[in-house]
Design a protein around this motif. Structure first.
Motif, PDB file in Angstrom:
ATOM      1  N   GLY A  48      21.299  21.527  31.552  1.00 28.75           N
ATOM      2  CA  GLY A  48      20.767  20.550  30.602  1.00 28.75           C
ATOM      3  C   GLY A  48      20.028  21.174  29.437  1.00 28.75           C
ATOM      4  N   VAL A  49      20.435  22.385  29.042  1.00 33.63           N
ATOM      5  CA  VAL A  49      19.798  23.057  27.910  1.00 33.63           C
ATOM      6  C   VAL A  49      20.323  22.444  26.606  1.00 33.63           C
ATOM      7  CG1 VAL A  49      19.555  25.250  26.701  1.00 33.63           C
ATOM      8  CG2 VAL A  49      19.439  25.195  29.195  1.00 33.63           C
ATOM      9  N   GLU A  50      19.440  21.768  25.880  1.00 32.82           N
ATOM     10  CA  GLU A  50      19.855  21.060  24.663  1.00 32.82           C
ATOM     11  C   GLU A  50      19.276  21.675  23.396  1.00 32.82           C
ATOM     12  OE1 GLU A  50      18.804  16.965  25.398  1.00 32.82           O
ATOM     13  OE2 GLU A  50      20.674  16.593  26.501  1.00 32.82           O
ATOM     14  N   THR A  51      18.219  22.486  23.526  1.00 32.02           N
ATOM     15  CA  THR A  51      17.585  23.053  22.327  1.00 32.02           C
ATOM     16  C   THR A  51      17.363  24.556  22.498  1.00 32.02           C
ATOM     17  OG1 THR A  51      15.314  22.827  23.124  1.00 32.02           O
ATOM     18  CG2 THR A  51      16.263  20.899  22.025  1.00 32.02           C
ATOM     19  N   GLN A  52      17.163  25.227  21.373  1.00 33.09           N
ATOM     20  CA  GLN A  52      16.900  26.665  21.401  1.00 33.09           C
ATOM     21  C   GLN A  52      15.608  26.952  22.169  1.00 33.09           C
ATOM     22  OE1 GLN A  52      19.017  29.112  20.153  1.00 33.09           O
ATOM     23  NE2 GLN A  52      17.630  30.492  21.263  1.00 33.09           N
ATOM     24  N   VAL A  53      14.604  26.073  22.017  1.00 33.95           N
ATOM     25  CA  VAL A  53      13.332  26.263  22.731  1.00 33.95           C
ATOM     26  C   VAL A  53      13.569  26.257  24.241  1.00 33.95           C
ATOM     27  CG1 VAL A  53      11.071  25.207  23.199  1.00 33.95           C
ATOM     28  CG2 VAL A  53      11.943  25.298  20.849  1.00 33.95           C
ATOM     29  N   GLN A  54      14.411  25.329  24.698  1.00 35.68           N
ATOM     30  CA  GLN A  54      14.727  25.258  26.131  1.00 35.68           C
ATOM     31  C   GLN A  54      15.509  26.488  26.589  1.00 35.68           C
ATOM     32  OE1 GLN A  54      16.735  21.505  26.139  1.00 35.68           O
ATOM     33  NE2 GLN A  54      14.841  20.321  25.989  1.00 35.68           N
ATOM     34  N   LEU A  55      16.390  26.975  25.725  1.00 40.74           N
ATOM     35  CA  LEU A  55      17.165  28.173  26.064  1.00 40.74           C
ATOM     36  C   LEU A  55      16.242  29.384  26.187  1.00 40.74           C
ATOM     37  CD1 LEU A  55      20.063  29.266  26.521  1.00 40.74           C
ATOM     38  CD2 LEU A  55      20.099  29.865  24.092  1.00 40.74           C
ATOM     39  N   ASP A  56      15.297  29.482  25.239  1.00 44.64           N
ATOM     40  CA  ASP A  56      14.340  30.590  25.274  1.00 44.64           C
ATOM     41  C   ASP A  56      13.497  30.533  26.548  1.00 44.64           C
ATOM     42  OD1 ASP A  56      15.304  31.418  22.855  1.00 44.64           O
ATOM     43  OD2 ASP A  56      13.676  30.544  21.664  1.00 44.64           O
TER      44      ASP A  56
ATOM     45  N   ILE B 291      14.235  21.468  32.996  1.00 41.07           N
ATOM     46  CA  ILE B 291      14.285  22.231  31.747  1.00 41.07           C
ATOM     47  C   ILE B 291      13.920  21.349  30.548  1.00 41.07           C
ATOM     48  CG2 ILE B 291      16.027  23.171  30.133  1.00 41.07           C
ATOM     49  CD1 ILE B 291      14.884  25.237  32.177  1.00 41.07           C
ATOM     50  N   ARG B 292      14.233  20.061  30.640  1.00 36.38           N
ATOM     51  CA  ARG B 292      13.932  19.154  29.529  1.00 36.38           C
ATOM     52  C   ARG B 292      12.555  18.513  29.652  1.00 36.38           C
ATOM     53  NH1 ARG B 292      19.342  17.427  29.806  1.00 36.38           N
ATOM     54  NH2 ARG B 292      18.718  15.394  30.545  1.00 36.38           N
ATOM     55  N   GLY B 293      11.880  18.742  30.777  1.00 36.26           N
ATOM     56  CA  GLY B 293      10.531  18.203  30.952  1.00 36.26           C
ATOM     57  C   GLY B 293       9.494  19.099  30.294  1.00 36.26           C
ATOM     58  N   SER B 294       8.262  18.960  30.707  1.00 38.51           N
ATOM     59  CA  SER B 294       7.203  19.753  30.062  1.00 38.51           C
ATOM     60  C   SER B 294       7.343  21.226  30.433  1.00 38.51           C
ATOM     61  CB  SER B 294       5.825  19.227  30.466  1.00 38.51           C
ATOM     62  OG  SER B 294       5.291  19.990  31.542  1.00 38.51           O
ATOM     63  N   GLN B 295       7.048  22.078  29.463  1.00 38.24           N
ATOM     64  CA  GLN B 295       7.163  23.526  29.673  1.00 38.24           C
ATOM     65  C   GLN B 295       6.241  23.989  30.789  1.00 38.24           C
ATOM     66  OE1 GLN B 295       7.362  26.623  27.102  1.00 38.24           O
ATOM     67  NE2 GLN B 295       8.864  25.746  25.680  1.00 38.24           N
ATOM     68  N   ALA B 296       5.028  23.426  30.794  1.00 39.55           N
ATOM     69  CA  ALA B 296       4.046  23.838  31.800  1.00 39.55           C
ATOM     70  C   ALA B 296       4.556  23.525  33.199  1.00 39.55           C
ATOM     71  CB  ALA B 296       2.719  23.133  31.547  1.00 39.55           C
ATOM     72  N   ARG B 297       5.164  22.327  33.330  1.00 39.02           N
ATOM     73  CA  ARG B 297       5.680  21.924  34.637  1.00 39.02           C
ATOM     74  C   ARG B 297       6.844  22.820  35.047  1.00 39.02           C
ATOM     75  NH1 ARG B 297       9.547  18.054  36.483  1.00 39.02           N
ATOM     76  NH2 ARG B 297       9.075  17.407  38.617  1.00 39.02           N
TER      77      ARG B 297
ATOM     78  N   ARG C 251      21.899  32.363  33.857  1.00 38.72           N
ATOM     79  CA  ARG C 251      22.877  31.645  33.033  1.00 38.72           C
ATOM     80  C   ARG C 251      22.285  30.337  32.548  1.00 38.72           C
ATOM     81  NH1 ARG C 251      28.688  32.332  36.223  1.00 38.72           N
ATOM     82  NH2 ARG C 251      28.678  34.620  36.225  1.00 38.72           N
ATOM     83  N   ALA C 252      22.873  29.804  31.471  1.00 41.93           N
ATOM     84  CA  ALA C 252      22.451  28.502  30.976  1.00 41.93           C
ATOM     85  C   ALA C 252      23.674  27.647  30.667  1.00 41.93           C
ATOM     86  CB  ALA C 252      21.586  28.652  29.742  1.00 41.93           C
ATOM     87  N   GLN C 253      23.470  26.339  30.873  1.00 43.83           N
ATOM     88  CA  GLN C 253      24.532  25.361  30.660  1.00 43.83           C
ATOM     89  C   GLN C 253      23.890  24.148  30.016  1.00 43.83           C
ATOM     90  OE1 GLN C 253      26.661  24.566  34.355  1.00 43.83           O
ATOM     91  NE2 GLN C 253      27.347  22.580  33.599  1.00 43.83           N
ATOM     92  N   GLY C 254      24.559  23.524  29.066  1.00 43.38           N
ATOM     93  CA  GLY C 254      24.000  22.332  28.438  1.00 43.38           C
ATOM     94  C   GLY C 254      24.608  22.120  27.063  1.00 43.38           C
ATOM     95  N   TYR C 255      24.242  20.985  26.449  1.00 43.73           N
ATOM     96  CA  TYR C 255      24.853  20.588  25.184  1.00 43.73           C
ATOM     97  C   TYR C 255      24.675  21.637  24.092  1.00 43.73           C
ATOM     98  CZ  TYR C 255      25.469  15.887  27.160  1.00 43.73           C
ATOM     99  OH  TYR C 255      25.833  14.811  27.926  1.00 43.73           O
ATOM    100  N   LEU C 256      23.572  22.414  24.137  1.00 43.95           N
ATOM    101  CA  LEU C 256      23.367  23.452  23.112  1.00 43.95           C
ATOM    102  C   LEU C 256      24.512  24.475  23.160  1.00 43.95           C
ATOM    103  CD1 LEU C 256      21.402  24.746  20.960  1.00 43.95           C
ATOM    104  CD2 LEU C 256      20.511  26.137  22.838  1.00 43.95           C
ATOM    105  N   ILE C 257      24.940  24.806  24.356  1.00 48.05           N
ATOM    106  CA  ILE C 257      26.006  25.795  24.524  1.00 48.05           C
ATOM    107  C   ILE C 257      27.360  25.122  24.369  1.00 48.05           C
ATOM    108  CG2 ILE C 257      27.042  27.420  26.192  1.00 48.05           C
ATOM    109  CD1 ILE C 257      23.650  26.885  27.049  1.00 48.05           C
TER     110      ILE C 257
END
Ligand code: G
Ligand code: MN
Length: 254
Positions: free
Chosen positions: A217-225, A188-194, A234-240
């Motif tokens: 490992g969701v840390e940003t809104q972009v990653q959550l989206d 989730i924190r790597g490249s979006q394309a990957r 579901r999502a889990q990570g520092y953003l939440i």
């Protein structure tokens, strides 16, 4: 794991749980369709009497190496079950995920112990998920699959943890009675394309089999989206929320 294990730290780890140095923190999991926190993952924390807090990335591999992982796993099973029951009694209903080491699984007694613990705390088995890491091989797969299969029959969930890092990926999924897939933080924190390339088909497959998908490992809104767009449940990570003590977690719920 470091090349040379810290033998002193390993020695201190023995009995740490029974001396009260181990504690459980809880990291919230967000349900992406309702936008609510619906569950927690229990994560071990160690307060070393002299060194202070030691992170799980340092002591879990050490515990495996020193042969004390069962002791810690046992503590986490009991402590997090006790906590979930305490929450349930006050009307706070959260799913509970507990990490289980391959070493614990290879113990014949493990299955019975989980069942006994859930009964003792009067916990609904369908709210409990055991997380099995994909990052380490399961040596006695048939036996482990049988044990987990038994727990499945009483409603306990089985998650493949750290998915995308490890051994057999989709094979392991087929051999274990999985109910959940936890996508590793690195994806989730790597490249979006990957992430798209790796996950599109996997998530579709998982859903076709009725398997829930959790993005870690969701840390940003972009990653959550991205997680939502790819169809994660579901999502889990520092953003939440970070892993935190039980009382702090309750304060974040509204
Ligand atoms: O293997 P598993 O996924 O159970 O490990 C969870 C670990 O990841 C915990 O130690 C937790 O503190 C850490 N963690 C949880 N969420 C995040 C995050 O958003 N970013 C980072 N860097 N670490 C996280
Ligand atoms: Mn986990």
């Amino acid at each position: 794991m470091q090349a040379i294990p810290d033998a002193r730290l390993a020695r201190d780890l023995r009995g740490a749980a029974s001396r009260g140095e181990m504690l459980a923190h809880y990291q919230p999991q967000l349900d992406l369709s309702s936008g609510r926190v619906v569950g927690v993952e229990a994560l071990a924390r160690w307060h070393h009497p002299e060194r202070g807090p030691v992170g799980p990335s340092a002591f879990i591999p050490l515990a495996e190496w020193a042969g004390v992982i069962r002791e810690i796993g046992d503590f986490m099973l009991h402590e997090s079950s006790r906590q979930a029951a305490e929450w349930a009694a006050t009307g706070i209903h959260l799913d509970l995920s507990i990490n289980v080491s391959p070493n614990q699984l290879s113990n014949d007694e493990f299955c019975v112990e989980v069942q006994r613990t859930l009964e003792r705390y009067d916990l609904d088995p369908t709210t409990v998920t055991l997380e099995i890491t994909e990052a380490e091989p399961i040596l006695d797969l048939p036996q482990v699959a049988a044990c987990l299969g038994l727990l499945r029959t009483i409603g306990v969930g089985v998650a493949i943890d750290d998915f995308g890092t490890g051994y057999s990926s989709l094979d392991q999924l087929r051999n274990l009675p999985a109910t959940e897939l936890k996508i590793d933080q690195s994806i989730i924190r790597g490249s979006q394309a990957r992430a798209r390339r790796l996950l599109n088909a996997v998530i579709e497959d998982a859903h076709a089999e009725g398997i829930r998908v959790v993005a870690e490992g969701v840390e940003t809104q972009v990653q959550l989206d991205l997680a939502a767009e790819l169809g994660c449940d579901r999502a889990q990570g520092y953003l939440i929320g970070r892993p935190m003590p039980a009382d702090a977690l309750v304060r974040t719920l509204s």
